[in-house]
Design an enzyme around this catalytic site. Structure first.
Site, mmCIF file in Angstrom:
data_model
loop_
_atom_site.group_PDB
_atom_site.id
_atom_site.type_symbol
_atom_site.label_atom_id
_atom_site.label_comp_id
_atom_site.label_asym_id
_atom_site.label_seq_id
_atom_site.Cartn_x
_atom_site.Cartn_y
_atom_site.Cartn_z
ATOM 1 N N GLY A 2 35.243 35.089 28.791
ATOM 2 C CA GLY A 2 35.301 36.536 28.547
ATOM 3 C C GLY A 2 35.649 37.247 29.842
ATOM 4 N N ARG A 3 35.204 38.521 29.924
ATOM 5 C CA ARG A 3 35.550 39.334 31.098
ATOM 6 C C ARG A 3 35.178 38.652 32.415
ATOM 7 N NH1 ARG A 3 33.559 43.807 27.642
ATOM 8 N NH2 ARG A 3 31.598 42.748 27.963
ATOM 9 N N ILE A 4 33.932 38.156 32.491
ATOM 10 C CA ILE A 4 33.459 37.610 33.768
ATOM 11 C C ILE A 4 34.135 36.268 34.062
ATOM 12 C CG2 ILE A 4 31.429 36.832 35.072
ATOM 13 C CD1 ILE A 4 29.785 38.913 33.422
ATOM 14 N N ARG A 63 22.993 32.737 31.944
ATOM 15 C CA ARG A 63 21.606 32.790 31.482
ATOM 16 C C ARG A 63 20.980 31.407 31.649
ATOM 17 N NH1 ARG A 63 21.765 37.431 32.012
ATOM 18 N NH2 ARG A 63 21.349 39.098 30.538
ATOM 19 N N GLU A 79 12.527 32.402 33.516
ATOM 20 C CA GLU A 79 12.407 33.315 34.657
ATOM 21 C C GLU A 79 11.116 34.106 34.600
ATOM 22 O OE1 GLU A 79 15.846 35.960 35.636
ATOM 23 O OE2 GLU A 79 16.988 34.219 34.987
ATOM 24 N N HIS A 123 18.411 35.995 40.412
ATOM 25 C CA HIS A 123 19.140 36.818 39.432
ATOM 26 C C HIS A 123 19.787 38.045 40.095
ATOM 27 C CE1 HIS A 123 19.310 37.460 34.813
ATOM 28 N NE2 HIS A 123 20.380 37.966 35.399
ATOM 29 N N ALA A 132 23.293 38.475 40.481
ATOM 30 C CA ALA A 132 24.755 38.516 40.328
ATOM 31 C C ALA A 132 25.328 39.936 40.272
ATOM 32 C CB ALA A 132 25.181 37.719 39.115
HETATM 33 C C1 GLV Z 1 22.306 40.596 33.935
HETATM 34 O O1 GLV Z 1 21.967 39.451 33.859
HETATM 35 C C2 GLV Z 1 22.992 41.294 32.902
HETATM 36 O O2 GLV Z 1 23.072 40.783 31.773
HETATM 37 O O3 GLV Z 1 23.477 42.407 33.159
#
Ligand code: GLV
Length: 330
Positions: free
Chosen positions: A156-158, A239, A268, A286, A288
């Site tokens: 996807g986008r990322i 995730r 987590e 976490h 990112a």
């Molecule tokens: C972070 O993990 C998000 O889903 O924005």
């Protein structure tokens, strides 16, 4: 008309709070730690809206405790902590924060990849411990990144933003996704589709960018590690539960794979036993999307979701269940 009441379950940037203040009566759990569940369930009782983060499970239990609730804005792109069908059944609109964190998250997946491959965190610890006694041709040898094969799971986008960066490193890019993209888009990213097994077999770096749902839970398990190259690295900035973390510890310990870079964990904020002891894994809490610029944009977007849903009474741009509004209008 009294202003609608909202609960904000965590500290957020001042600018996002200022955007909400003129419109709402706000109750704010303005802390750096998660709101206790009991408190959340009692405070949500009289609220029309909730601005929450991914540590709050928005499930049947919460919805049953919130008879007035009409909108939930999650300060995240992922919404696996929200039972969206249950929200839809109860007429609660859910919004998230897509797009604004794409590039920042891709930067961070690369940060983990580079840090793991070139042992930079180990090197930092080494320096601070005063262990460096001079240059040594055989010291702390890592793995080249340029020219290698990057396998992206979830395109996807990322995932696509991660692929774009790989072009600068002269890498071969493979991707796996439940949905294959158009050939011209594949060409644009220089990416070739592979079934998951083939991607795992061929990649030097495997980076996860899929959503967490039933189909991706433990997608990377013992069998997946068995397919990977012994010299491969796993990067997870998606995730935690996409990876069987106990199997990952085993794979890292036994040398089944060479290393990993993790931003997310199965349970987590806890980590699987033994993970923190391993030298060949880079661990981040976490982070990112955690740049000043992006966290502000996410906050403003989440605020706008509540304003659109509860004040403007229009479809929020980033509603994940817009059908709620169509049903209400019908
Ligand atoms: C972070 O993990 C998000 O889903 O924005």
């Amino acid at each position: 008309m009294p202003k609608p009441k909202i609960l904000i379950s965590r500290r957020i940037p001042e600018e996002a709070l200022a955007r909400l203040k003129p419109h709402f009566q706000i109750e704010h759990y303005n802390k750096p730690t998660a709101i206790p569940r009991k408190l959340l369930l009692s405070r949500i009782k009289d609220k029309d809206g909730l601005l929450c983060i991914l540590t709050e499970k928005v499930n049947e239990e919460l919805l049953a405790a919130a008879p007035r609730l009409k909108a939930v804005a999650t300060y995240s792109v992922g919404f696996d902590h929200v039972d969206v069908p249950a929200c839809t059944r109860r007429g609660v609109i859910v919004t998230n924060t897509p797009g604004v964190l794409t590039e920042t998250t891709a930067d961070f997946a690369w940060t983990l990849l580079m840090a793991a491959a070139r042992r930079v965190v180990e090197g930092d610890r080494f320096m601070r411990a005063g262990k460096y006694v001079g240059w040594d041709p055989m010291m702390m040898l890592g793995t080249d990144v340029h020219g290698k094969t990057l396998g992206i799971v979830g395109f996807g986008r990322i995932g696509q933003a991660v692929a774009r960066r790989a072009q600068g490193f002269g890498m071969k890019v493979l991707y796996y996704d439940a949905q294959r993209i158009f050939p011209e888009v594949e060409r644009q990213f220089g990416a070739a589709f592979r079934e998951l097994g083939d991607l795992l077999r061929e990649s030097d770096f495997v980076s996860l960018h899929c959503v967490l749902d039933q189909s991706t839970h433990h997608l990377i398990d013992e069998r997946a590690f068995a397919l990977m190259k012994r010299s491969a690295y796993l990067i997870n900035a998606a995730r935690g539960p996409i990876v069987d973390e106990r199997a990952l510890v085993k794979a890292l310990k036994s040398g089944r794979i060479r290393g990993a870079g993790l931003d997310v964990y199965e349970a987590e904020p806890k980590m699987a036993a033994g993970l923190a002891k391993l030298p060949n894994v880079v661990l981040a809490p976490h982070l990112a999307s955690a740049s000043l610029e992006t966290r502000l944009k996410m906050g403003l977007m989440a605020a706008q979701g509540l304003i659109d849903a509860l004040i403007e009474r229009k479809r929020p741009e980033h509603a994940v269940n817009p059908d709620v509004l169509e049903k209400a209008a019908a």
